[in-house]
Design an enzyme around this catalytic site. Structure first.
Site, PDB file in Angstrom:
ATOM      1  N   ASP A  21       0.697  -0.983  -0.183  1.00  0.00           N
ATOM      2  CA  ASP A  21       0.170  -0.043  -0.029  1.00  0.00           C
ATOM      3  C   ASP A  21       0.747   1.220  -0.062  1.00  0.00           C
ATOM      4  O   ASP A  21       0.518   2.071   0.932  1.00  0.00           O
ATOM      5  CB  ASP A  21      -0.952   0.072   1.093  1.00  0.00           C
ATOM      6  N   GLU A 175     -11.371   0.595  -3.695  1.00  0.00           N
ATOM      7  CA  GLU A 175     -10.726   1.111  -2.444  1.00  0.00           C
ATOM      8  C   GLU A 175      -9.336   2.015  -3.030  1.00  0.00           C
ATOM      9  O   GLU A 175      -9.138   1.988  -4.147  1.00  0.00           O
ATOM     10  CB  GLU A 175     -10.271   0.029  -1.573  1.00  0.00           C
TER      11      GLU A 175
END
Length: 503
Positions: A21, A175
């Site tokens: 991420d 997301e």
């Protein structure tokens, strides 16, 4: 477009090991990047670079217990999800989610090295929050779903919204949203399809953060799903202008190995890839293990990295599950040694004393000189409490112990003399299965690697690496190799981790 502006290449991933991420920001000639840290403390590793390729960890954003409240029994792969780092009006800002305690929050700092503020909590749903400022100085936050809201980042107040935005092309889990003002457009980049092999990056654009949003005609702009490419699960990306003046993308991806379905053992790693623009839309990929680089070439470090515990503070790469109580370790009790005081009696449950480092190389060697004293201590390679292999010293012997789900088994044992002992764990190519009762099996190993356990130069055992993979253990993290104590006090004189073939 990325033309032939440089004649050097770099190897992906640019930040290997469990570093998923990624989010990046540029401040002058400097780049700062952060990653998810999940249940580990300290949280949110922070890296610095001048060229987007060579990264050095300079700290952890969440380095105080008050910033990172985690329940003692927080599940593996809970904790801190998907931070975004930005620089605005002379200050660094970071927003992220603590899924175990409190939800979304913001911290800020004048300098990237910190100190970072205590959390400012903000009442917004979902995970993966983002920060962006418009030309009027208003701050916008996008979040999983995907929605956007105008916020006051200093007070943690929602000023407008949430407003439903663009939720992707219809795949699961829209997301990892990021908002960018590029030219006359606002771009919304998201991930969808799940963070596994179906992962994608998709884009939309609008004239304002309020929408309406126009999807890119060629969505997804990046995916490796359904391919035989050695890099998989490409997604959860962020954009930045590189030192060459062109756009680049940092993203997470995996490197599965072994027989179908393939096993990734280091977790999701940080990759870098160039971005071109055509007709107002980004064109990306495929993401290769070797790419043409921005900036100026420099050699990549291949030597093992050693810690002699002579510094006044721990290196920022050391992490511990959930917490690290001050009385569980010390660098001053025995100068030049790391002291480990047992806080729990087993690695199979939360609460143990363990200081570890992310495994950074698929083929690796990790070694430590450990004095177990009269207690029980060792070197562990782990994914979570239910999936770890331990090289443990106690009562005048060293054991290799395998914990795989509900099973715990002593694989090998050997006597050792009192005092310090050199423990070594290697991860290497899988070939044939290890001998059984001294006889070769002739069976092919379908695993991603073999994990070998040594005392000094003596091999004690080899174990199948697939059981310490995400595909078996599940979750979002990768392997961590650490020093631990489960009885009494132990001391480590040094620890090193590097490539198996390092000089």
């Amino acid at each position: 477009m990325h033309e032939e502006t440089t004649d050097w290449y770099y190897d992906n991933p640019v930040i290997p090991g469990f570093h998923p991420d990624p989010s990046v920001c540029r401040v002058g000639e400097d780049y700062y990047l952060v990653c998810s840290s999940f249940e580990y403390f300290p949280g949110v590793p922070l890296f610095h670079s001048r060229d987007l390729v060579h990264w050095r960890q300079i700290g952890n954003v969440l380095d105080r217990p008050a910033q990172l409240p985690l329940p003692p029994d927080a599940s593996a792969s809970d904790g801190i999800y998907a931070p975004t780092i930005r620089h605005h009006d002379g200050r660094f800002w970071l927003i992220t989610t603590n899924v175990s305690e409190g939800g979304n929050f913001i911290v800020s700092a004048e300098r990237p090295e910190g100190p970072w503020s205590d959390p400012v909590w903000i009442d917004l749903p979902g995970i993966d929050p983002d920060l962006a400022w418009d030309e009027d100085g208003d701050c916008w936050c996008a979040f999983q779903g995907v929605g956007v809201a105008r916020i006051d980042p200093e007070a943690g107040k929602v000023l407008e919204g949430p407003i439903a935005a663009w939720s992707g092309t219809g795949l699961q889990w829209p997301e990892a949203p990021h908002l960018y003002r590029i030219g006359e457009w606002w771009y919304l980049m998201i991930a969808e399809g799940g963070t596994e092999r179906g992962h994608t990056v998709a884009m939309a654009r609008a004239r304002t953060p309020r929408g309406p949003w126009e999807p890119a005609p060629s969505n997804p702009v990046l995916t490796h799903r359904g391919t035989a490419h050695p890099v998989q699960s490409t997604g959860h990306a962020d954009l930045v202008i590189g030192p060459d003046g062109e756009y680049w993308m940092v993203l997470l991806a995996t490197r599965p190995r072994g027989y179908s379905p393939g096993f990734h053992v280091l977790g999701r790693e940080t990759f870098l890839t160039p971005v071109a623009w055509e007709d107002g839309w980004p064109v990306v990929g495929p993401v290769n293990l070797r790419e043409r680089g921005p900036g100026s070439p420099r050699p990549v470090e291949r030597a093992a990295r050693r810690d002699d515990f002579d510094a006044p503070a721990l290196d920022p790469r050391w992490i511990s599950p959930r917490s690290r109580p001050d009385d569980s370790w010390s660098l001053v009790e025995r100068p030049g040694w790391l002291a480990l005081h047992a806080t729990g009696s087993t690695l199979d449950r939360p609460g143990c004393t363990l200081l570890g480092r992310r495994q950074e190389h698929q083929e690796s060697r990790t070694a430590a000189l450990l004095d177990p004293g009269s207690g029980r201590a060792g070197l562990s390679i782990r994914v979570d409490e239910g999936h770890h292999y331990d090289l443990e010293v106690a009562d005048g012997q060293v054991d290799v112990i395998a914990r795989i789900g509900p099973l715990r088994h002593r694989v090998a044992t050997r006597p050792v003399p009192p005092g310090p002992v050199t423990l070594v764990i290697t991860t290497g190519p899988a070939g044939e299965r290890p001998p059984v009762d001294g006889q070769p099996t002739g069976l092919h190993v379908a695993a991603p690697d073999l994990i070998a356990f040594h005392v000094g130069e003596d091999l004690l055992a080899e174990l199948d690496g697939r059981y310490l993979s995400t595909e078996v253990a599940t979750g979002f993290t990768g392997r961590v190799i650490g020093l631990y104590a489960t009885e009494g006090t132990a001391w480590a004189d040094w620890f090193e981790h590097g490539p198996l073939d390092a000089p």
